[in-house]
Design a protein around this motif. Structure first.
Motif, PDB file in Angstrom:
ATOM      1  N   UNK A 269       0.839  -1.208   0.000  1.00  0.00           N
ATOM      2  CA  UNK A 269       0.000   0.000   0.000  1.00  0.00           C
ATOM      3  C   UNK A 269       0.869   1.251   0.000  1.00  0.00           C
ATOM      4  N   UNK A 270       1.914   1.238   0.809  1.00  0.00           N
ATOM      5  CA  UNK A 270       2.835   2.388   0.834  1.00  0.00           C
ATOM      6  C   UNK A 270       3.467   2.610  -0.537  1.00  0.00           C
ATOM      7  N   UNK A 271       3.871   1.535  -1.194  1.00  0.00           N
ATOM      8  CA  UNK A 271       4.494   1.663  -2.511  1.00  0.00           C
ATOM      9  C   UNK A 271       3.517   2.228  -3.536  1.00  0.00           C
ATOM     10  N   UNK A 272       2.287   1.719  -3.532  1.00  0.00           N
ATOM     11  CA  UNK A 272       1.291   2.218  -4.481  1.00  0.00           C
ATOM     12  C   UNK A 272       0.980   3.695  -4.256  1.00  0.00           C
ATOM     13  N   UNK A 273       1.031   4.114  -2.985  1.00  0.00           N
ATOM     14  CA  UNK A 273       0.731   5.511  -2.659  1.00  0.00           C
ATOM     15  C   UNK A 273       1.926   6.436  -2.868  1.00  0.00           C
ATOM     16  N   UNK A 274       3.030   5.880  -3.351  1.00  0.00           N
ATOM     17  CA  UNK A 274       4.198   6.711  -3.632  1.00  0.00           C
ATOM     18  C   UNK A 274       5.064   7.016  -2.436  1.00  0.00           C
ATOM     19  N   UNK A 275       4.842   6.329  -1.311  1.00  0.00           N
ATOM     20  CA  UNK A 275       5.663   6.555  -0.128  1.00  0.00           C
ATOM     21  C   UNK A 275       6.988   5.808  -0.254  1.00  0.00           C
ATOM     22  N   UNK A 276       8.082   6.383   0.233  1.00  0.00           N
ATOM     23  CA  UNK A 276       9.374   5.702   0.149  1.00  0.00           C
ATOM     24  C   UNK A 276       9.400   4.482   1.070  1.00  0.00           C
ATOM     25  N   UNK A 277       9.917   3.377   0.558  1.00  0.00           N
ATOM     26  CA  UNK A 277      10.038   2.139   1.334  1.00  0.00           C
ATOM     27  C   UNK A 277      11.502   1.730   1.350  1.00  0.00           C
ATOM     28  N   UNK A 278      12.043   1.516   2.549  1.00  0.00           N
ATOM     29  CA  UNK A 278      13.455   1.197   2.735  1.00  0.00           C
ATOM     30  C   UNK A 278      13.599  -0.262   3.158  1.00  0.00           C
ATOM     31  N   UNK A 279      14.710  -0.866   2.805  1.00  0.00           N
ATOM     32  CA  UNK A 279      14.983  -2.241   3.227  1.00  0.00           C
ATOM     33  C   UNK A 279      16.374  -2.299   3.842  1.00  0.00           C
ATOM     34  N   UNK A 280      16.446  -2.921   5.022  1.00  0.00           N
ATOM     35  CA  UNK A 280      17.701  -2.985   5.756  1.00  0.00           C
ATOM     36  C   UNK A 280      18.536  -4.190   5.378  1.00  0.00           C
ATOM     37  N   UNK A 281      19.710  -4.265   5.969  1.00  0.00           N
ATOM     38  CA  UNK A 281      20.627  -5.368   5.710  1.00  0.00           C
ATOM     39  C   UNK A 281      20.125  -6.646   6.380  1.00  0.00           C
ATOM     40  N   UNK A 282      20.626  -7.764   5.921  1.00  0.00           N
ATOM     41  CA  UNK A 282      20.247  -9.054   6.484  1.00  0.00           C
ATOM     42  C   UNK A 282      20.807  -9.188   7.900  1.00  0.00           C
ATOM     43  N   UNK A 283      19.944  -9.599   8.834  1.00  0.00           N
ATOM     44  CA  UNK A 283      20.368  -9.763  10.220  1.00  0.00           C
ATOM     45  C   UNK A 283      20.844 -11.194  10.457  1.00  0.00           C
ATOM     46  N   UNK A 284      21.386 -11.454  11.636  1.00  0.00           N
ATOM     47  CA  UNK A 284      21.917 -12.776  11.958  1.00  0.00           C
ATOM     48  C   UNK A 284      20.858 -13.867  11.855  1.00  0.00           C
ATOM     49  N   UNK A 285      19.594 -13.497  12.155  1.00  0.00           N
ATOM     50  CA  UNK A 285      18.515 -14.488  12.102  1.00  0.00           C
ATOM     51  C   UNK A 285      17.917 -14.649  10.701  1.00  0.00           C
ATOM     52  N   UNK A 286      18.526 -13.980   9.740  1.00  0.00           N
ATOM     53  CA  UNK A 286      18.063 -14.111   8.363  1.00  0.00           C
ATOM     54  C   UNK A 286      16.994 -13.119   7.960  1.00  0.00           C
ATOM     55  N   UNK A 287      16.460 -12.392   8.909  1.00  0.00           N
ATOM     56  CA  UNK A 287      15.394 -11.432   8.610  1.00  0.00           C
ATOM     57  C   UNK A 287      15.979 -10.101   8.128  1.00  0.00           C
ATOM     58  N   UNK A 288      15.137  -9.316   7.472  1.00  0.00           N
ATOM     59  CA  UNK A 288      15.512  -7.960   7.059  1.00  0.00           C
ATOM     60  C   UNK A 288      14.354  -7.028   7.399  1.00  0.00           C
ATOM     61  N   UNK A 289      14.686  -5.864   7.935  1.00  0.00           N
ATOM     62  CA  UNK A 289      13.654  -4.882   8.252  1.00  0.00           C
ATOM     63  C   UNK A 289      13.263  -4.113   6.993  1.00  0.00           C
ATOM     64  N   UNK A 290      11.960  -3.974   6.800  1.00  0.00           N
ATOM     65  CA  UNK A 290      11.422  -3.141   5.727  1.00  0.00           C
ATOM     66  C   UNK A 290      10.583  -2.058   6.393  1.00  0.00           C
ATOM     67  N   UNK A 291      10.898  -0.799   6.122  1.00  0.00           N
ATOM     68  CA  UNK A 291      10.164   0.284   6.762  1.00  0.00           C
ATOM     69  C   UNK A 291       9.868   1.381   5.747  1.00  0.00           C
ATOM     70  N   UNK A 292       8.894   2.211   6.099  1.00  0.00           N
ATOM     71  CA  UNK A 292       8.437   3.246   5.161  1.00  0.00           C
ATOM     72  C   UNK A 292       8.173   4.546   5.906  1.00  0.00           C
TER      73      UNK A 292
END
Length: 495
Positions: free
Chosen positions: A185-208
């Motif tokens: 929804x954020x992407x469709x509305x033109x809001x900036x979406x950021x993605x972080x580096x891979x963490x030790x547990x394999x997850x990555x933070x995505x924030x907007x």
């Protein structure tokens, strides 16, 4: 055609919590409606509608529109129909509902917003590799951002449509998570979406960074009134300036003569040190929750335990979910939501304990830096006002302090010096800030490991030749701690 400039003025009713802003509005409704005004009252939550309706003068026609009154149908179409027909001259709805309608629906209406609405959001989610795979079907990663792949806008819209249908109970299955739907929804509305580096547990933070379009609603309404305890320095204030709005005094501003109570404010953190999740979660020992189990005892546990020894009645407790307090008998406190606006059930209580944080997360900091670059202004203080200081004022004033004529002493345990100063500078100028409580908070200014306050007692019991098992039973320390401390005790004796 005559060009009509959009409305760029916000009428503000700024006064203390409990001063009577909403009542000032209610008392003027008959005259305003008789004069032909059409009024929309937007409340922060639908729960407040019942209270407002119960206080309306007899004979005032009104129309409550929210997810309860419209169920199982969506609110939007019914609210838009009511705004368009103007059959009902007084509509009571919520922030979320009114700010979701097309702005032109507010033409001809006076919009009254009770409490400051959120004007920017910072959604932040940790995604597993499989969750990221779902996002990457329609997005690509570039320069730390997510971007919609060329030609995938329609596919994302379809995914969101299926997600909403599945969520509403339709016989459809969606592979999209709640978090994924938010990011799409954020992407469709033109809001900036950021993605972080891979963490030790394999997850990555995505924030907007999600800037809301409230300002178009404000500009379209004939007249806008905002009722709030404070606007100055908040995120609302910053974005109002960004969008070219100015303020003028609202006719709904009540007279406030000040709180009459003797107020004592106890900061939990020592002077000059900010309260934070990192400091609050630091383990300082352990505590028995039954005869078989012990759990870590943290700084925030120690603060609450000490505060409860100084309170009367059943204090109000405001804390984050991460402060579990598994040892706490919940019947000894009123557990309250951090967003306490409109909470008027505990006006007989004289004590409040504020143990929630409001500092920006790493993702929030990156989002604030993005906004600073975009608008050439610093939003960090506004973030603190909106996330920490103003909620703390609202929480503190859920007590008997808001009752006119109350003379009972009020005790407020706050997070740190920032909050204490804010309360005094806003509506509690005569309050006493007592730093004695902070002296027993188990934190060290140089960052060294905090000493468990029970350690000295355990050493005394070792001096009395008491067995480890008996010490564990009497003090609540874990067997492991008792064993380790005994080695340390023996070393000190041998030295």
């Amino acid at each position: 055609m005559i060009y009509v400039a959009p409305n760029k003025v916000i009428h503000t009713a700024i006064s203390a919590p409990g001063a009577g802003k909403t009542q000032a509005l209610i008392s003027q409704l008959p005259a305003l409606l008789s004069a032909g005004r059409c009024i929309v009252l937007a409340l922060p939550t639908k729960i407040l509608s019942t209270d407002i309706v119960s206080r309306l003068p007899v004979g005032i026609d009104h129309y409550v529109i929210n997810s309860d009154t419209c169920y199982p149908n969506p609110v939007g179409p019914e609210l838009q129909a009511a705004l368009g027909s103007r059959t009902n001259k007084l509509i009571i709805t919520t922030h979320a509902s009114i700010f979701s309608v097309p702005p032109n629906m507010l033409r001809g209406w006076m919009l009254v917003v009770d409490e400051l609405p959120a004007v920017v959001g910072f959604p932040d989610f940790p995604f597993t590799p499989s969750g990221l795979d779902t996002l990457f079907v329609h997005t690509s990663e570039r320069d730390g951002h997510l971007h919609i792949r060329e030609g995938c806008d329609a596919a994302i819209e379809t995914s969101l449509k299926i997600f909403r249908a599945a969520k509403s109970g339709a016989k459809q299955t969606s592979m999209l998570s709640e978090e994924g739907a938010k990011i799409f929804t954020c992407l469709l509305n033109g809001n900036p979406v950021f993605i972080g580096a891979k963490m030790d547990n394999g997850k990555r933070h995505v924030h907007a960074v999600e800037e809301y379009s409230h300002w178009k609603i404000f500009a379209a309404a004939n007249e806008v009134h905002v009722l709030a305890a404070n606007i100055d320095g908040s995120l609302f204030d910053e974005f109002a300036q960004v969008h070219g709005f100015t303020y003028t005094r609202s006719i709904f501003t009540p007279v406030f003569e000040g709180y009459n109570s003797l107020i004592t404010i106890y900061p939990a953190m020592p002077k000059g040190r900010d309260y934070s999740k990192t400091k609050a979660e630091k383990i300082v020992g352990d505590i028995a929750i039954n005869q078989y189990e012990t759990i870590p005892f943290t700084v925030v546990d120690a603060i609450l335990k000490a505060a409860l020894q100084k309170t009367n009645g059943t204090p109000l407790l405001f804390s984050n979910d991460w402060a579990g307090f598994k040892w706490l008998n919940k019947k000894t406190v009123h557990v309250c939501s951090i967003d306490s606006r409109g909470l008027n059930d505990y006006q007989g209580e004289t004590d409040a304990i504020l143990l929630f944080g409001g500092n920006p997360s790493p993702a929030d900091k990156r989002s604030l830096q993005y906004l600073a670059t975009k608008y050439a202004r610093d939003f960090r203080h506004a973030f603190a006002v909106t996330r920490l200081l103003e909620p703390s004022l609202q929480a503190a004033t859920r007590t008997a302090v808001r009752v006119r004529g109350n003379t009972q002493p009020i005790t407020i345990f706050v997070q740190d010096e920032r909050v204490a100063d804010y309360l005094v500078k806003t509506y509690m100028p005569n309050a006493v800030i007592d730093w004695s409580f902070s002296q027993i908070t188990p934190v060290q200014p140089d960052g060294r490991k905090v000493e468990d306050p029970r350690k000295a007692q355990v050493f005394e019991l070792f001096d009395q030749d008491m067995r480890n098992a008996d010490i564990v039973r009497l003090t609540g320390v874990s067997r492991g701690s008792a064993t380790n401390w005994k080695r340390e005790w023996k070393a000190l004796k041998a030295a």
